[in-house]
Design a protein around this motif. Sequence first.
Motif, PDB file in Angstrom:
ATOM      1  N   GLU A  27     -21.849   4.490   4.433  1.00 39.98           N
ATOM      2  CA  GLU A  27     -20.932   5.126   5.370  1.00 39.98           C
ATOM      3  C   GLU A  27     -20.713   6.574   4.943  1.00 39.98           C
ATOM      4  O   GLU A  27     -20.479   6.840   3.772  1.00 39.98           O
TER       5      GLU A  27
ATOM      6  N   GLN B 242     -18.344   9.921   6.123  1.00 36.48           N
ATOM      7  CA  GLN B 242     -17.219  10.288   6.968  1.00 36.48           C
ATOM      8  C   GLN B 242     -16.733  11.679   6.585  1.00 36.48           C
ATOM      9  O   GLN B 242     -16.634  12.010   5.409  1.00 36.48           O
TER      10      GLN B 242
ATOM     11  N   GLN C 291     -13.549  14.456   7.320  1.00 38.11           N
ATOM     12  CA  GLN C 291     -12.204  14.572   7.866  1.00 38.11           C
ATOM     13  C   GLN C 291     -11.779  16.030   7.911  1.00 38.11           C
ATOM     14  O   GLN C 291     -12.230  16.848   7.121  1.00 38.11           O
TER      15      GLN C 291
ATOM     16  N   THR D 240     -10.361  12.043  11.483  1.00 39.58           N
ATOM     17  CA  THR D 240     -11.801  11.882  11.355  1.00 39.58           C
ATOM     18  C   THR D 240     -12.523  12.818  12.314  1.00 39.58           C
ATOM     19  O   THR D 240     -12.293  12.797  13.520  1.00 39.58           O
TER      20      THR D 240
ATOM     21  N   TRP E 269     -16.155  13.108  12.125  1.00 37.89           N
ATOM     22  CA  TRP E 269     -17.292  12.262  12.497  1.00 37.89           C
ATOM     23  C   TRP E 269     -17.483  11.172  11.458  1.00 37.89           C
ATOM     24  O   TRP E 269     -17.043  11.270  10.333  1.00 37.89           O
ATOM     25  N   TYR E 270     -18.153  10.100  11.896  1.00 40.95           N
ATOM     26  CA  TYR E 270     -18.385   8.914  11.080  1.00 40.95           C
ATOM     27  C   TYR E 270     -19.788   8.414  11.386  1.00 40.95           C
ATOM     28  O   TYR E 270     -20.229   8.440  12.531  1.00 40.95           O
ATOM     29  N   TYR E 271     -20.482   7.958  10.353  1.00 40.56           N
ATOM     30  CA  TYR E 271     -21.826   7.417  10.523  1.00 40.56           C
ATOM     31  C   TYR E 271     -22.023   6.278   9.530  1.00 40.56           C
ATOM     32  O   TYR E 271     -21.666   6.412   8.357  1.00 40.56           O
ATOM     33  N   ALA E 272     -22.538   5.169   9.977  1.00 36.19           N
ATOM     34  CA  ALA E 272     -22.831   4.035   9.098  1.00 36.19           C
ATOM     35  C   ALA E 272     -24.270   3.591   9.349  1.00 36.19           C
ATOM     36  O   ALA E 272     -24.726   3.518  10.492  1.00 36.19           O
TER      37      ALA E 272
ATOM     38  N   ARG F   2     -21.855   4.652  14.907  1.00 38.61           N
ATOM     39  CA  ARG F   2     -20.946   5.783  14.780  1.00 38.61           C
ATOM     40  C   ARG F   2     -19.511   5.344  15.020  1.00 38.61           C
ATOM     41  O   ARG F   2     -18.631   6.168  15.173  1.00 38.61           O
TER      42      ARG F   2
ATOM     43  N   PRO G 169     -16.096   3.906  13.665  1.00 39.64           N
ATOM     44  CA  PRO G 169     -15.392   3.697  12.392  1.00 39.64           C
ATOM     45  C   PRO G 169     -15.027   2.231  12.181  1.00 39.64           C
ATOM     46  O   PRO G 169     -14.677   1.511  13.114  1.00 39.64           O
ATOM     47  N   GLY G 170     -15.147   1.763  10.940  1.00 41.32           N
ATOM     48  CA  GLY G 170     -14.810   0.385  10.602  1.00 41.32           C
ATOM     49  C   GLY G 170     -15.972  -0.582  10.700  1.00 41.32           C
ATOM     50  O   GLY G 170     -15.792  -1.785  10.532  1.00 41.32           O
ATOM     51  N   THR G 171     -17.159  -0.089  10.953  1.00 40.86           N
ATOM     52  CA  THR G 171     -18.321  -0.963  11.099  1.00 40.86           C
ATOM     53  C   THR G 171     -18.608  -1.744   9.824  1.00 40.86           C
ATOM     54  O   THR G 171     -18.915  -2.935   9.867  1.00 40.86           O
TER      55      THR G 171
END
Length: 82
Positions: A19, A21, A23, A29, A31-34, A53, A55-57
Amino acid sequence: MRQTITKIRGLMVNIEVVEVQQQDANGGTIWYYAAIYIQHRGSAEKTLVRKSRLPGTAQELKREIQRDGLRAFDRITTQFPF
């Protein structure tokens, strides 16, 4: 930018969730990428199974694997042979 790597060890395969992220100054946030990888035991090669993309994946996947084991991946993909 913060990177978190979650490793879930199994009997036949290992699962790695990476992950990333970023901020802003207020803690929101940007952007987020997992990315979710599967690695056969004893092998150095990793196979990308899923990208997200949302969050929380990683936490959601970890709960599903703890509850259902590798059957959780039946819902994700049918192209990876276990």
